[in-house]
Structures are given as C-alpha cells and as structure tokens.
Motif scaffolding. Structure first.
Motif, short mmCIF file in Angstrom:
data_model
loop_
_atom_site.label_atom_id
_atom_site.label_comp_id
_atom_site.label_asym_id
_atom_site.label_seq_id
_atom_site.Cartn_x
_atom_site.Cartn_y
_atom_site.Cartn_z
N ARG A 137 -14.96 -18.61 -106.14
CA ARG A 137 -13.66 -17.99 -105.93
C ARG A 137 -12.50 -18.85 -106.39
O ARG A 137 -11.45 -18.33 -106.76
CB ARG A 137 -13.50 -17.59 -104.46
N ARG A 138 -12.67 -20.17 -106.38
CA ARG A 138 -11.58 -21.04 -106.85
C ARG A 138 -11.36 -20.88 -108.36
O ARG A 138 -10.23 -20.89 -108.83
CB ARG A 138 -11.88 -22.49 -106.49
N TYR A 139 -12.46 -20.74 -109.11
CA TYR A 139 -12.33 -20.49 -110.55
C TYR A 139 -11.68 -19.13 -110.79
O TYR A 139 -10.86 -18.98 -111.71
CB TYR A 139 -13.69 -20.56 -111.22
N ALA A 140 -12.05 -18.15 -109.97
CA ALA A 140 -11.43 -16.83 -110.10
C ALA A 140 -9.94 -16.89 -109.78
O ALA A 140 -9.12 -16.21 -110.42
CB ALA A 140 -12.13 -15.84 -109.18
N LEU A 141 -9.59 -17.71 -108.78
CA LEU A 141 -8.18 -17.86 -108.43
C LEU A 141 -7.38 -18.44 -109.60
O LEU A 141 -6.27 -17.98 -109.89
CB LEU A 141 -8.05 -18.76 -107.21
N ILE A 142 -7.96 -19.42 -110.28
CA ILE A 142 -7.28 -20.02 -111.44
C ILE A 142 -7.11 -18.99 -112.55
O ILE A 142 -6.04 -18.88 -113.16
CB ILE A 142 -8.08 -21.24 -111.94
N LEU A 143 -8.19 -18.21 -112.81
CA LEU A 143 -8.11 -17.18 -113.85
C LEU A 143 -7.05 -16.14 -113.51
O LEU A 143 -6.23 -15.76 -114.37
CB LEU A 143 -9.48 -16.51 -114.00
N SER A 144 -7.03 -15.69 -112.25
CA SER A 144 -6.04 -14.69 -111.84
C SER A 144 -4.63 -15.25 -111.95
O SER A 144 -3.71 -14.55 -112.40
CB SER A 144 -6.31 -14.24 -110.40
N ALA A 145 -4.46 -16.51 -111.57
CA ALA A 145 -3.14 -17.13 -111.65
C ALA A 145 -2.66 -17.20 -113.10
O ALA A 145 -1.48 -16.92 -113.39
CB ALA A 145 -3.18 -18.52 -111.03
N ILE A 146 -3.55 -17.55 -114.02
CA ILE A 146 -3.18 -17.62 -115.43
C ILE A 146 -2.77 -16.24 -115.96
O ILE A 146 -1.75 -16.09 -116.64
CB ILE A 146 -4.35 -18.19 -116.27
N LEU A 147 -3.58 -15.23 -115.64
CA LEU A 147 -3.27 -13.87 -116.10
C LEU A 147 -1.95 -13.37 -115.53
O LEU A 147 -1.15 -12.73 -116.23
CB LEU A 147 -4.41 -12.92 -115.72
N LEU A 148 -1.71 -13.65 -114.25
CA LEU A 148 -0.47 -13.20 -113.61
C LEU A 148 0.75 -13.91 -114.20
O LEU A 148 1.79 -13.28 -114.40
CB LEU A 148 -0.55 -13.43 -112.10
N VAL A 149 0.62 -15.20 -114.46
CA VAL A 149 1.74 -15.94 -115.05
C VAL A 149 2.07 -15.39 -116.44
O VAL A 149 3.24 -15.20 -116.79
CB VAL A 149 1.41 -17.45 -115.12
N ASP B 100 -3.93 -5.96 -109.96
CA ASP B 100 -4.36 -5.08 -111.05
C ASP B 100 -3.17 -4.45 -111.77
O ASP B 100 -3.13 -4.40 -113.01
CB ASP B 100 -5.27 -3.98 -110.50
N VAL B 101 -2.20 -3.95 -111.00
CA VAL B 101 -1.05 -3.27 -111.60
C VAL B 101 -0.24 -4.23 -112.47
O VAL B 101 0.14 -3.90 -113.60
CB VAL B 101 -0.16 -2.66 -110.49
N VAL B 102 0.01 -5.44 -111.97
CA VAL B 102 0.81 -6.41 -112.72
C VAL B 102 0.11 -6.78 -114.03
O VAL B 102 0.74 -6.87 -115.09
CB VAL B 102 1.08 -7.66 -111.87
N ILE B 103 -1.21 -6.97 -113.98
CA ILE B 103 -1.93 -7.38 -115.19
C ILE B 103 -1.98 -6.23 -116.21
O ILE B 103 -1.81 -6.45 -117.41
CB ILE B 103 -3.35 -7.87 -114.83
N VAL B 104 -2.20 -5.00 -115.74
CA VAL B 104 -2.24 -3.86 -116.66
C VAL B 104 -0.88 -3.66 -117.32
O VAL B 104 -0.78 -3.50 -118.55
CB VAL B 104 -2.68 -2.58 -115.93
N ILE B 105 0.19 -3.70 -116.53
CA ILE B 105 1.53 -3.54 -117.11
C ILE B 105 1.86 -4.72 -118.01
O ILE B 105 2.47 -4.57 -119.09
CB ILE B 105 2.58 -3.38 -116.00
N GLY B 106 1.45 -5.93 -117.59
CA GLY B 106 1.67 -7.11 -118.42
C GLY B 106 0.96 -7.03 -119.75
O GLY B 106 1.47 -7.53 -120.77
N PHE B 107 -0.22 -6.40 -119.76
CA PHE B 107 -0.95 -6.21 -121.01
C PHE B 107 -0.11 -5.42 -122.02
O PHE B 107 -0.08 -5.75 -123.21
CB PHE B 107 -2.27 -5.48 -120.73
#
Length: 311
Positions: free
Chosen positions: A15-27, A170-177
């Motif tokens: 989960r810590r690796y997933a947290l890093i991945l999510s943080a990168i995508l959100l940023v 999910d919404v932030v990443i899809v719109i960010g895409f």
C-alpha cells in the motif's frame, strides 16, 4: 470457472508503493489543471454546431482544408454516423449571427462539392455553456455527497471516508488526464466521469461487503490480514468485471468514431483507475482510520438476552 482463485497476494503490504503512485498521479493531474486547465468543448464554451450530409463518402481532410481556407482555422470536423455525414463545430463568432455563419459555411462547402446538404444547425451561447459547466460540477458534488451518506448508512464512517477518497481520487485523475492530453472535454465526457463514479463505487461496495463479513468471521485476526484475505477473495470478480467492461469500451474507442472518442477514452481511464482504487485507495484509507472488528460488531445491550423481562 474462476480465475485468480485461492490467491494470496499481499495487497496491504504494497500500500505504501500505491500511495506514492497515487500521489504522483494526483500531483500531475492537479498541476496540469491549475496551469493548463481543460480544453472545453462547444457544450461549455458556446458556439455553433452544423451537421451536413454528402451523397458520397467524404474525407475529413478535404472538409478541414476547405474550412481553414475560408478562415475557420479552429473548426472541429468529425464524421457522424457514417462517412457521408459530417459534424462541424465552430467557436463563437462575435461578428456573425448563427444563421449567417451557417450560410457562409454551406457556401464554402458547396464550392468543393455541390451535393452537400445542411441537415442540422445548433447554436449554444457562452452564457448557456457557463451554466452547463457549473451545473455539471454541482451534479458531481451532489452525487459524491449522497454516496457518502449512503455508505455511512450501509457500512461505517471509516468505510464511507474510504469510498469517497477513492471516488475523488478517480475523478481528479480522469479529469487530469484530459488536461494533460488536451483532449476536448464536453458533456459526453462529463457523463463518462459520472459513470466512472458509479463503476468505481460498485467495485468498492463489493470489496467492503467482503471485508465486513470477514471482520465478523476472523475476529482474532489483524485488520491487515482480514483486508488482504477479502481483496484476494474478490479479486476474481474484480478482474473479470473490469476486463469484460473494458472489451466493450475498447470497441467503442476504436470503432465508435470520433464523436464518442473522448467519451470512451474517459471510460477506459476510469475503469483502470477505478479498479486500482477499489483495491488500494479505499481499503487502505479505511485501514489508516483504524477500522477493525470492534467497529463493526453491534454492541449488545445489558440484559437483552435475559428472558422474561418486560418494559
């Protein structure tokens, strides 16, 4: 026949690796939205939509060249339904009314091919576009609010926070895409984002149902073990659902034409991110909030099991 049966993947341990991945995508998503914004379509910016028909299949490049030669450099030209039907989207023209603009476009197209016919014309004012954009954003916020209430009533507040965290993710990443790629964001994409919310929530509810059941069965186990077991038990269902849905959306993406290209792209990104978030984001958030079996076992009232007591 089930796939991924009796698996023992350590999802919680990663989960810590997933947290890093999510943080990168959100940023990346938030940074792009803050600096680049969205490429809003005609529905939100206003403008004119024209639908024309030809007697024979028509190449889009020929129509685009004719429009650019007449001074319509920003015109969006797409096939609609068949290769003989074409939709032209024009940005608002301050100096011309919609009827005059459509007559001018038809004249330009008939100079190239006199078989062209005007099938439909629509005009969306900038004020209407602003209202649609604001109402669409408000609809998303209201949907998330009702989902929060529903999950709190059905499960427990820790699960509710987990599910809402996953949906916002999910919404932030899809719109960010769409901000990063510059693809057009219109009402069909907004509808796809709302569909992604429903899809992701359904996946999360299935996972949370199993986690709640296993917390009641495995009362002496650690929360990490209970969540890992639940995720492995629902993995087969999650993968099969995602793959079958993705096959349909892929067919829409490659064969559906340019008119629903953005819509299907939003669904594709949403399916991948929604599946990921239901496994990692939602359950990890609930775990971080210290969800355990004592949160889910109803408290027995003293004397409730003694017979013969009357009010």
């Amino acid at each position: 026949m089930q796939i991924f049966q009796n698996t023992h993947y350590n999802f919680v341990g990663k989960r810590r690796y997933a947290l890093i991945l999510s943080a990168i995508l959100l940023v990346i998503a938030i940074g792009s939205l803050a600096t680049r914004g969205l490429n809003f379509g005609l529905d939100f910016t206003g403008g004119t939509l024209l639908e024309v028909g030809y007697s024979e299949p028509k190449e889009l490049e020929q129509v685009r060249d004719a429009m650019e030669g007449a001074g319509f450099e920003s015109a969006v030209v797409q096939h609609f339904g068949s290769s003989r039907d074409i939709v032209i989207r024009l940005a608002p023209q301050a100096e011309q009314v919609s009827a005059t603009l459509s007559d001018r476009v038809l004249k330009v197209l008939r100079a190239e091919d006199d078989s062209v016919e005007m099938r439909r014309q629509e005009f969306v004012g900038p004020q209407v576009g602003d209202e649609l954009r604001d109402d669409g954003g408000l609809a998303m916020i209201i949907a998330l609010g009702f989902i929060l209430i529903y999950v709190m009533a059905r499960f427990e507040w820790r699960f509710a926070v987990g599910s809402i965290s996953a949906l916002i993710h999910d919404v932030v990443i899809v719109i960010g895409f769409f901000s990063v790629t510059g693809m057009e964001f219109d009402l069909t994409v907004l509808a796809a984002v709302l569909a992604v919310i429903g899809y992701s929530l359904n996946d999360t509810i299935v996972v949370f149902d199993r986690i709640r059941e296993n917390f009641l069965r495995m009362r002496k186990s650690q929360p990490e073990d209970v969540i890992n077991t639940s995720l492995n038990q629902t993995l087969s269902r999650t993968v099969v659902t995602s793959l079958t849905t993705m096959l349909v959306v892929l067919a829409m993406f490659f064969l559906g034409g340019e008119l629903i290209h953005s819509f299907s792209a939003a669904l594709l990104v949403g399916i991948v991110i929604g599946t990921y978030s239901s496994i990692y984001v939602a359950s990890s958030t609930a775990l971080a909030l210290d969800v355990n079996s004592t949160n889910l076992i109803p408290v027995e009232k003293e004397g409730a099991d003694q017979p013969g007591q009357e009010l």
